[in-house]
Design an enzyme around this catalytic site. Structure first.
Site: not given
Lengths: 670, 670, 670
Positions: C110, C148-149, C154, C156, C305, C313, C353-354, C356
């Site tokens: 992500r 998100n966050e 990059c 490129c 959050e 993590w 993240e299961k 978490h």
């Protein structure tokens, strides 16, 4: 020998092109106050001098050269090829390097040219030639400085093709190459030259320092060193077309692994190097590196760079303490330097070296400790012209060999803890502590003038080397060699028939096995009735074949086997160290070595002061430097003698505090 | 069972093609002296046998096979596909691999073929077929050895396409795949198969061992294992077209993570493996790995490779001490080996394994310790033919499962310190110390013959597994499982409804939370009135749902909660370890486990000697080996019995010094 | 100020789209039990909402919004652009990023969009607009949550071109750019804009955090932050076309290095952030980060959050102990939060993240400790509406500046151990221990309301900054600054003329040299007759130019030189810390600072309890939290007062056990 320069060059890297011109006159005044007589210029000016492919603009450089000439400075004129101009990267991306990971680089950093790029070669030679044409007859241009700190590898297609040509020259046939690299192992046999690919992370490389096939990787190291050397020679030759006499150098980097400096030195008129010890580098290692740099040509060298105080690129950049820079400079001269040059004369305002010390700091005036110490040293050096060209002569030689450096560190087994420079330094350290002069020599050096030759970890014994060592011993020389010696030939193929291969007869031993000790493991060793020692790293399992044991293991399953041996061979003697002893045990046995070879220290008395000697035809110059934190008593030998620097007469009971330096001149009684 | 071979193969890797022919006759003589009866040949000869695309040349191999046949050696004939020829890389660059970083590799190293390259597949199958056609009916060709140490991943486009096909086979619909991988998380839903990309550093990979989506990464591991297995099967089938009977193997690597060896073993006629413990590997771990290799087929296996003494590729390559190789060889046999083979018979002259030990060292003669020890062992083994084919039978099984290996180590949380093999070994170690025979079994193994099943960190409980374990317990079995068990299904999706998911009812507990302890943290645990212990790594917060507590935490906020539990279920019992205990506490509780399951050690007495047993239909063969540095007393059970190796009768008060090995044969009273 | 929301949002990330619909009603019931009044939805749903380029499907989101609206939840509606759909990667590979190593990424993970991709921009803006059009007038949509966050770089070609445009805007001429980056150093002068390449591993980058040219690398950091900010603004503006009023935010990450949050905050209606301390993060650092997040706008913020208990993590994901989540939540409110939101409301079944933590755990019911603690907190919070919108006001400001963060950590020299956040935290920690309220402010903040300003390692002094600090001091303020301050301008070029450059006159000192101390080295320092201290890291060699010495070195060659100084300037005072003191010495001198500035703690008494205060126009709200393991006595000041949470009257001799929290409300006497 006749000195290369007319005075001790005292100055360093100077980049007025990075500053507005109103600073230049300040510089000139401050250089005068600092007794600076020389400046190294134009090191990174390619983009300025050649702003585009077909345009050259020397106007600013003309001004700089004129200004420095007017000030009677000796100019060390660099060819500016150490970093490529941005426009060249844009127009010809192939001028950049492809790294070990296989990534082709874009514009950035320095030492960034593919050595086999024809575009790079064309324009590097062109600029060197143009500079020589323009400035070669200026009498203030005292020295040519080609490129800068040559280093780095390239793994691009141009280099791959050039490597194949280099290999064809060396091996002639593909069969010879397959044999040399033992390519039947793992079925790597090649049938055509263009099946050969460069050994990087995409092929034979395991990591930058490990390889699946040492044969190709060692040859690549040789090729890489040669490729850059060709770049150097190309620029040198371009200069020589216009300037046949001014000495040409490039600045080397001590024990830098990438280039075979002995091979390079043959192409250089004078060796120069950059001395950047860390805050915790042993002084014996600094000393060894100076001796190595002197040893490249066995002639005085230039100290091209040192910092007046601080560096910036090390993890912890401590200041040099008061007196330290002076002491370090004299150590450099003591070991053979005829110049003292700094990086840099004025601190840069930006980019990654702005925290690197300079004679003129960011504050911009001369009221700094660093400036004062520099100026004082500059003044002193004007009195020392007579030392220029004098030599350092020892009866002890230590062999340093880049092929061995590469091959030993490429080995897979027996232990990852074997590193070449550390191994060499262990032996050097003993002589340093004893104030015994040492020459660092190549593996093909003429050994006839030496009484003692030390060849640690002489892993790769190339053609002719064993014969030469045998001659040396037969005619009375004393040789020391060690574990991991005599193992392979020039291609990293094993000398079959029992270790240490071609040295087996000479050493009078056979090494059946080589044990590796993990860091937490040690062996016990008995030296004589009195002394027990310990050993680590590796342990050879030695059978005597004419030699006698000087030390035996008393632990492990090979207890009772020899750990260190001595063999009389012809008129000479060979010592073999089969394991890495603790320092007390090591020193005891090295003393036996020293006595066998009848090697004398510079002065008889034990002292913690570093004592070095340069010699003219008629005189000895003793350099006394105390690097210890504690003050040290003056050795009796020097009582009543005159310090060349201060004019003071050295007194009994006098002590030398840290960094105190004396130079004593004495007529030699032949 | 009937042994696969007619004698204990004693030999190893032999590469005469890397040597001039005058060495071959020396080899034959020395093999005889070393009692070597077998040679593994042709492992890395592809480039020699097929020097270009349309040319095969078996002339040298013919000579080698003929020579070995004449000497009555058992030939283990490799298919030579473990390393690609250089010409194939040049002509078809796609035969090489693309690595985890996304870099396509050029020629170099070994194990370097893209498993899904059609070119590679075509020529690998071709050469296997040709070899079988040519040598398959030679009675001395005793075993086919396909490729070598299969390993490694490829992330090229060919593999990406093959992966999609593999996925389509498995999931049938894209919806099923999205569900399996929980792709709605982070909005990863794919709508077409070709939106799926391989999970490497350019996509889902966080590092080689961590991933953002375990679902795809575990499937990639399965796919990668399957891709190489297809390569194996393809060669095997090519051989079978010409040689229907000679057993086919490939050499495995113990607990190597990359391949699901249980799946592989189904396709192999006999398991073979390469045993390379480091100088500090616990002997219990070596033992466990042998048991795992035996467990792949629950049949005797081949020791395809071990070193006679030294390795080269480990950080510290210590020598094997006198007797160590012998003891280690008997340990191997004790745990189920029917062959003892070395890498290598003659040390290579160059390339990266030249410091790897061999029966014939670089010195080239037989007067070496290593040669003598090898020859002595070879001689002894000729007397042990009767042990071939005998079995190892335990009542305790430990589950080892590659899916769990991959899934557990891919988890993000609760701690980075959970590693699969270490966890399994912790349990194995207890039984090893007690001399209790253990079978290492797959997660789908038939458990009916076992009294005790240990399933540590059974993180992934795939379909049918819980049912099978439940059957096992219901019918009277004792099961041990632990923290991090019962968490996910085959796709790494959580079994909802409370940990340990499908094992919850069986264990009679609910794990509400799983605490992670940093390395500097411990919990205190009370086992019984007498014993307090400590625990680390993870701590489950357990609620009893029918189970009883065997240990409770006495520290942290969950003081008073159970740390270890016991549950009676059906006729059986389930023990659950909710935390990693210190060894004393652990052993105490494991003893309770052992007693519950009525598991007996091989002999009743406590001893530090490793005691293993192989069993024929009528006899027991006890292997006694002392791996401890200190001498150990002979257990009373063996006093007066005869050592099969020496013929000596074992005496009272006798001690076994380090590496001493006895084999005692005893008729079994049924 | 008027609160942004009508109630304290209590809820968090909720992804019903990852679950079957039968779970949704369970969720609604459990949210009610947990007193949850808010849900953050749609964070990672792009692939679901826009299954292909021309298709949008809001049907499921409609259902979710409707359900939540019916339940009267405040909806924080995310725009779902934090992760790209797979189809977009396949169709337009340029939407992905090229990393620092120069590798272009494929679909995965992500935060994976190239910020300068026109395709990405087009579709991100489109989806934001469509969401606003559809849901903007729903009164339950209380807040927009963009992306998100935001994070990541990059490299490129699109970004390279955009970078050149950004540079042209900033510098106007190529000469100005060459000067700013000091490009004549190493001959990097560029002549055309398109000679400029992005500074990554293929160009100027030495490692991700080190560079050969800080000028370009700092500008790249600014450009990268701006590029993502443009993405944010683009979505915000798309929303504003349909929804002119609902507040817009994105979740920040505390001291995250990549983005200049002060610049971002200007574009955000309210700051929100994600608070994830590790098990061993000091509470003072958590507190500082809250103050920084509040400081971005000097307004209350959202806690977007936190985890109800466990993370997944981090290396070691310990559970939050009973009461810890509550205490931590109140700490967050105490420092300015007006919401308490969790990641996540229901634990995901799969992907990374299961593990978490979540309000609803995998077990799926409410009988868990975590659920109970959450529900209890939710209930309490309903009573605290009056705290919303209240402020935190201090007389002490600490400057935090992302330009300094980047520039300081890019420096090459004097030591690698200087890290920005640690340096800032050292100063903050003193005030935290004293319960002195601190505002974290930008380098351009209005300082008129402060009595004390702390500017640690103010390495880069940009235009106007020195002037503002001078004004502050002249008019009576007290300023603290330190080593490594005043060194460079906005381009990382040195302020010539002596350190600390533009702060030299203000501090009344000249720093001649900066020594670096290796980790094993310390200096000795004398503070006053009584106290000797030690120092490490760096040591400035200071000359007094009007200042007086508060501490002097007593070791090293600069013994006797000042280590810490104090200078009266105008009506104010400047303290300068020239070295990093041990804590006792540091605290002693900071106390002198505090007294000079007449700074008062919230309550006079010393206590280990964290005491924070929010203030409405009429009332003070004191937050008392004990984070110490040991119980702490209630400070006398609060005896007899009422805890707003429990209604209990606090008693004499009362102690607060770990995590005990009281809120005391008091009318303010003006």
């Amino acid at each position: 020998m006749k000195p290369v320069f007319n005075r001790i060059l005292f100055g360093g890297d100077y980049n007025p092109n990075q500053w507005p011109q109103d600073i230049w006159q300040e510089d000139m005044q401050m250089f005068k106050k600092a007794n600076i007589n020389s400046a190294t210029i134009n090191v990174f000016s390619w983009a300025q001098i050649q702003p585009s492919e077909h345009v050259y603009d020397f106007s600013e450089l003309d001004q700089i050269v004129e200004m420095l000439s007017k000030e009677d400075k000796d100019i060390v004129l660099a060819t500016a090829t150490g970093a490529l101009p941005a426009w060249m990267f844009k127009k010809y991306p192939e001028v950049g390097r492809t790294d070990y990971q296989g990534r082709h680089h874009k514009f950035g950093q320095r030492h960034n040219a593919c050595p086999n790029s024809l575009v790079y070669q064309k324009y590097a030679a062109a600029i060197a030639g143009k500079l020589a044409e323009r400035y070669g007859d200026n009498p203030h241009v005292t020295c040519w400085h080609i490129n800068n700190e040559y280093q780095g590898d390239c793994y691009c297609e141009q280099c791959e093709k050039a490597f194949r040509v280099w290999l064809k020259d060396k091996y002639q046939t593909i069969d010879a190459l397959n044999k040399a690299w033992n390519m039947s192992f793992w079925g790597h046999t090649v049938y055509e030259w263009d099946e050969i690919v460069l050994p990087n992370a995409l092929s034979e490389g395991i990591s930058h320092d490990k390889t699946a096939f040492a044969g190709i990787s060692i040859d690549y190291r040789r090729f890489s060193s040669d490729s850059l050397l060709e770049n150097f020679k190309m620029e040198r030759d371009a200069i020589r077309r216009f300037d046949p006499t001014t000495p040409v150098t490039t600045n080397l980097m001590g024990t830098f692994k990438g280039l075979d400096y002995f091979k390079w030195a043959k192409e250089m008129d004078i060796v120069s190097w950059d001395n950047y010890p860390a805050y915790n580098t042993p002084w014996s290692l600094v000393s060894m590196t100076h001796d190595l740099m002197r040893g490249l040509k066995q002639q005085p060298f230039m100290l091209m760079e040192q910092t007046p105080s601080q560096q910036n690129w090390q993890p912890y950049n401590s200041l040099k303490k008061p007196g330290q820079m002076r002491a370090q400079s004299y150590q450099t001269i003591a070991h053979g330097a005829d110049t003292i040059q700094f990086f840099q004369l004025r601190r840069s305002i930006g980019a990654c070296e702005k925290f690197h010390g300079a004679v003129i700091e960011h504050v911009g005036h001369e009221e700094t400790r660093v400036f004062r110490e520099t100026a004082d040293l500059g003044k002193e050096l004007t009195q020392l012209w007579e030392i220029m060209g004098t030599g350092n002569h020892g009866k002890t030689a230590i062999i340093f060999d880049w092929d061995n450096y590469w091959a030993l560190e490429y080995t897979s087994g027996p232990t990852i803890d074997l590193t070449y420079v550390d191994q060499i330094h262990q032996y050097y350290r003993y002589f340093y502590d004893q104030n015994i002069p040492v020459d660092m020599v190549s593996v093909t050096a003429d050994l006839t003038d030496y009484d003692l030759v030390i060849a640690p970890v002489l892993y790769m014994v190339k053609e002719g080397v064993a014969e030469q060592l045998t001659d040396f011993v037969e005619t009375g020389g004393t040789l020391v060699t060690t574990y991991m010696s005599g193992i392979v030939d020039q291609s990293d193929n094993v000398h079959l028939g029992g270790y240490p291969g071609p040295l087996r007869q000479l050493a009078g031993i056979w090494v059946e096995e080589i044990d590796a000790l993990a860091p937490e493991q040690t062996n016990q060793v008995q030296i004589n009735e009195r002394l027990k020692g310990s050993s680590r790293l590796v342990s050879d399992l030695i059978h005597l074949e004419g030699a006698e044991a000087l030390a035996v293991y008393t632990s492990n399953f090979y207890a009772g086997m020899p750990a260190v041996t001595k063999h009389t061979y012809g008129k000479g003697t060979v010592f073999y160290f089969g394991t890495q002893l603790d320092q007390d045990a090591f020193d005891l046995l090295m003393t036996a070595v020293k006595e066998t070879a009848a090697i004398e220290p510079i002065i008889a008395a034990q002292t913690a002061i570093e004592i070095t000697r340069r010699q003219s035809e008629s005189h000895d110059y003793y350099f006394l430097i105390n690097f210890e934190a504690e003050a040290q008593p003056l050795p009796a030998y020097f009582v009543g003698k005159t310090d060349l620097l201060s004019g003071a007469i050295l007194e009994k009971n006098q002590t030398l505090s840290q960094y105190t330096t004396y130079i004593i001149k004495e007529e030699r009684h032949k």
